[in-house]
Structures are given as structure tokens and as C-alpha cells.
Design a protein around this motif. Structure first.
Motif, PDB file in Angstrom:
ATOM      1  N   ALA A 147      30.627   4.509  61.241  1.00  0.00           N
ATOM      2  CA  ALA A 147      29.735   4.231  62.376  1.00  0.00           C
ATOM      3  C   ALA A 147      29.955   5.354  63.376  1.00  0.00           C
ATOM      4  N   SER A 148      29.068   5.467  64.345  1.00  0.00           N
ATOM      5  CA  SER A 148      29.225   6.519  65.350  1.00  0.00           C
ATOM      6  C   SER A 148      30.502   6.285  66.154  1.00  0.00           C
ATOM      7  N   PRO A 149      31.130   7.350  66.666  1.00  0.00           N
ATOM      8  CA  PRO A 149      32.341   7.181  67.488  1.00  0.00           C
ATOM      9  C   PRO A 149      32.104   6.262  68.681  1.00  0.00           C
ATOM     10  N   GLU A 150      30.928   6.374  69.292  1.00  0.00           N
ATOM     11  CA  GLU A 150      30.633   5.554  70.468  1.00  0.00           C
ATOM     12  C   GLU A 150      30.567   4.067  70.117  1.00  0.00           C
ATOM     13  N   GLU A 151      29.916   3.755  69.010  1.00  0.00           N
ATOM     14  CA  GLU A 151      29.835   2.362  68.583  1.00  0.00           C
ATOM     15  C   GLU A 151      31.211   1.833  68.196  1.00  0.00           C
ATOM     16  N   ARG A 152      31.995   2.658  67.541  1.00  0.00           N
ATOM     17  CA  ARG A 152      33.341   2.227  67.151  1.00  0.00           C
ATOM     18  C   ARG A 152      34.223   1.989  68.372  1.00  0.00           C
ATOM     19  N   ARG A 158      36.037  -4.334  72.610  1.00  0.00           N
ATOM     20  CA  ARG A 158      35.785  -5.777  72.522  1.00  0.00           C
ATOM     21  C   ARG A 158      36.886  -6.472  71.736  1.00  0.00           C
ATOM     22  N   GLN A 159      37.304  -5.835  70.652  1.00  0.00           N
ATOM     23  CA  GLN A 159      38.366  -6.409  69.828  1.00  0.00           C
ATOM     24  C   GLN A 159      39.668  -6.510  70.617  1.00  0.00           C
ATOM     25  N   ASP A 169      39.892   0.268  78.145  1.00  0.00           N
ATOM     26  CA  ASP A 169      39.219   1.367  78.849  1.00  0.00           C
ATOM     27  C   ASP A 169      38.377   2.124  77.821  1.00  0.00           C
ATOM     28  N   TYR A 170      37.053   2.028  77.928  1.00  0.00           N
ATOM     29  CA  TYR A 170      36.161   2.609  76.920  1.00  0.00           C
ATOM     30  C   TYR A 170      36.405   4.105  76.722  1.00  0.00           C
ATOM     31  N   GLU A 171      36.503   4.869  77.805  1.00  0.00           N
ATOM     32  CA  GLU A 171      36.684   6.313  77.688  1.00  0.00           C
ATOM     33  C   GLU A 171      38.001   6.651  76.992  1.00  0.00           C
ATOM     34  N   ASP A 176      40.635   8.427  71.963  1.00  0.00           N
ATOM     35  CA  ASP A 176      41.631   8.182  70.924  1.00  0.00           C
ATOM     36  C   ASP A 176      40.975   8.136  69.544  1.00  0.00           C
ATOM     37  N   ILE A 177      39.800   7.530  69.455  1.00  0.00           N
ATOM     38  CA  ILE A 177      39.086   7.462  68.178  1.00  0.00           C
ATOM     39  C   ILE A 177      38.689   8.857  67.705  1.00  0.00           C
ATOM     40  N   MET A 178      38.170   9.674  68.620  1.00  0.00           N
ATOM     41  CA  MET A 178      37.758  11.026  68.248  1.00  0.00           C
ATOM     42  C   MET A 178      38.969  11.883  67.881  1.00  0.00           C
TER      43      MET A 178
END
Length: 230
Positions: A147-152, A158-159, A169-171, A176-178
């Protein structure tokens, strides 16, 4: 039968794997949790995360166990030796530590040996990053879920909020995902990539129920084909 589900962090592999296992009556093996256990243990023992020899010794010596409720193929708890680390391995600290630990050749060797031993004992849905390419290259069904990094990042936030563990913190989560995508895709040992015969599923726009149904349909087709060949 082995169903291998690979993909990057936050793609929904654990949720999809557990749901598919329940639907199909399979057991579920979360290989990512196993690497998180080694990362947790290394931090507890102050072992440098780039010390391959020490990490390998740790991985070979520790006892990783999954706790199940009666009749439920999905593990509810994770233990390292006598320690319940179910929540401890899901913190942002472990999120950062698990990449270098999982890249250590000696750790991967120990974990792959254990994963194969467990997986060959029955019907399993196994999720991770190198299941279809390294751990079970002969798996009857291979899925690469992305899935896209943003969606993940949104999903991971949320999880984390739902379970009360990890950053919300979304940012920070997106960074961290990227970072982990870059690390996992370019590591020398078992880099993240789809197997040549994997079915690639992009879950960015899809409902998880649709993805689960699609994978279970593929699994039933494999089971039917195997039965016809016997």
C-alpha cells in the motif's frame, strides 16, 4: 500447505494473515514478531544492534513461544524465555531497532531455521518480508501485500491508538515507515521484494474484507488443484 504473505511495514499483513488463517482453518505464524523478540532482548541486554555474532548467539539461545487460546489458531501472546513481551515488542523503540536486528545474517539464519521447523508441522499462513523468497520458496501460494506509505502510516497510527502502544504521531510514523522501506529493500541479507511467482495486491484503495476474500479464494483454488493432482 503454506500461504506466504510478504510486504512492507504497515501493509496489513498481520490482520490479513490472521483473518485468512481463521477462515481457512490454518495456523498463523507472525515472523515479524520473532525478529521483534530478538530486538527486545538485545536492548534488554545492551547488545549493540550491529554486532552480528552477539545477536546470532542471542537468537540461537532464546526461547520464543506463542500463546494460544483453546481452539484458536491465532496467537494471543508472545513470550521470550519466561517474559510476556506481547506489548513490549510493539513500541516505537522496537519499531526502530527491529530493522538492523532483522538484517543481521546470523539472526536471519536462526529465525529461518525455526520458521521452517514450525511451518512444516501443518497448514500455515506465514507473514513477513522474505517468506516467499527465502523461508518457503516452494510455498503453494505467495502474496505480496503493499500500500502507499501514506496509507500505511494512517493504518499504523490507528492501530497504535487502538492498542495503546507505539507512536500516534502521523509524521513520525510516516518517517519511520519510509526509513524502514528503504532499509529493508536495500539490505544485503534477504531484501524485501516480491517473489517472481507472487500475486501482488495493492491494498491502498481496497477494503480489507475484499483482500481476505481474494486470498482465501486463491487458497481454495490451490487446495482444489492439489487434490486433483493426488
Amino acid at each position: 500447505m503454506i500461504i506466504a504473505i510478504d510486504g512492507p511495514s504497515g501493509a496489513g499483513k498481520s490482520s490479513v494473515a490472521k483473518a485468512c488463517a481463521k477462515t481457512l482453518g490454518f495456523s498463523c505464524l507472525d515472523t515479524g514478531a520473532m525478529y521483534r523478540c530478538i530486538a527486545w532482548l538485545a536492548l534488554q541486554k545492551d547488545i549493540p544492534l550491529d554486532d552480528d555474532a552477539a545477536l546470532g548467539e542471542l537468537a540461537r539461545a532464546c526461547d520464543i513461544r506463542f500463546g494460544h487460546s483453546d481452539g484458536d489458531p491465532i496467537p494471543k501472546t508472545v513470550f521470550v524465555d519466561d517474559n510476556d513481551v506481547t506489548s513490549a515488542i510493539r513500541t516505537s523503540q522496537i519499531d526502530k531497532a527491529v530493522s538492523p536486528v532483522s538484517a543481521a545474517p546470523s539472526v536471519r539464519e536462526a529465525m529461518v531455521h525455526l520458521q521452517r521447523k514450525v511451518g512444516l508441522s501443518g497448514n500455515f499462513v506465514v507473514e513477513g518480508r522474505d517468506i516467499g523468497t527465502v523461508v518457503f520458496p516452494d510455498a503453494q501460494l505467495k502474496i505480496f501485500l503493499t500500500a502507499s506509505p501514506e496509507e500505511r502510516a494512517h493504518r499504523r497510527v490507528r492501530q497504535n491508538a487502538d492498542r495503546g502502544v507505539g507512536s500516534i504521531d502521523y509524521e513520525e510514523v510516516l518517517r519511520d515507515i519510509m526509513r524502514r522501506d528503504e532499509y529493508d529493500s536495500n539490505r544485503a541479507e534477504s531484501p524485501l521484494r516480491p517473489a517472481t511467482d507472487a500475486h501482488i495486491i495493492d491494498s491502498t484503495e481496497d477494503y480489507i474484507e475484499d483482500i481476505i476474500a481474494k486470498i482465501c479464494s486463491m487458497a481454495h483454488a490451490c487446495i482444489q488443484k492439489t487434490a486433483e493432482e493426488v
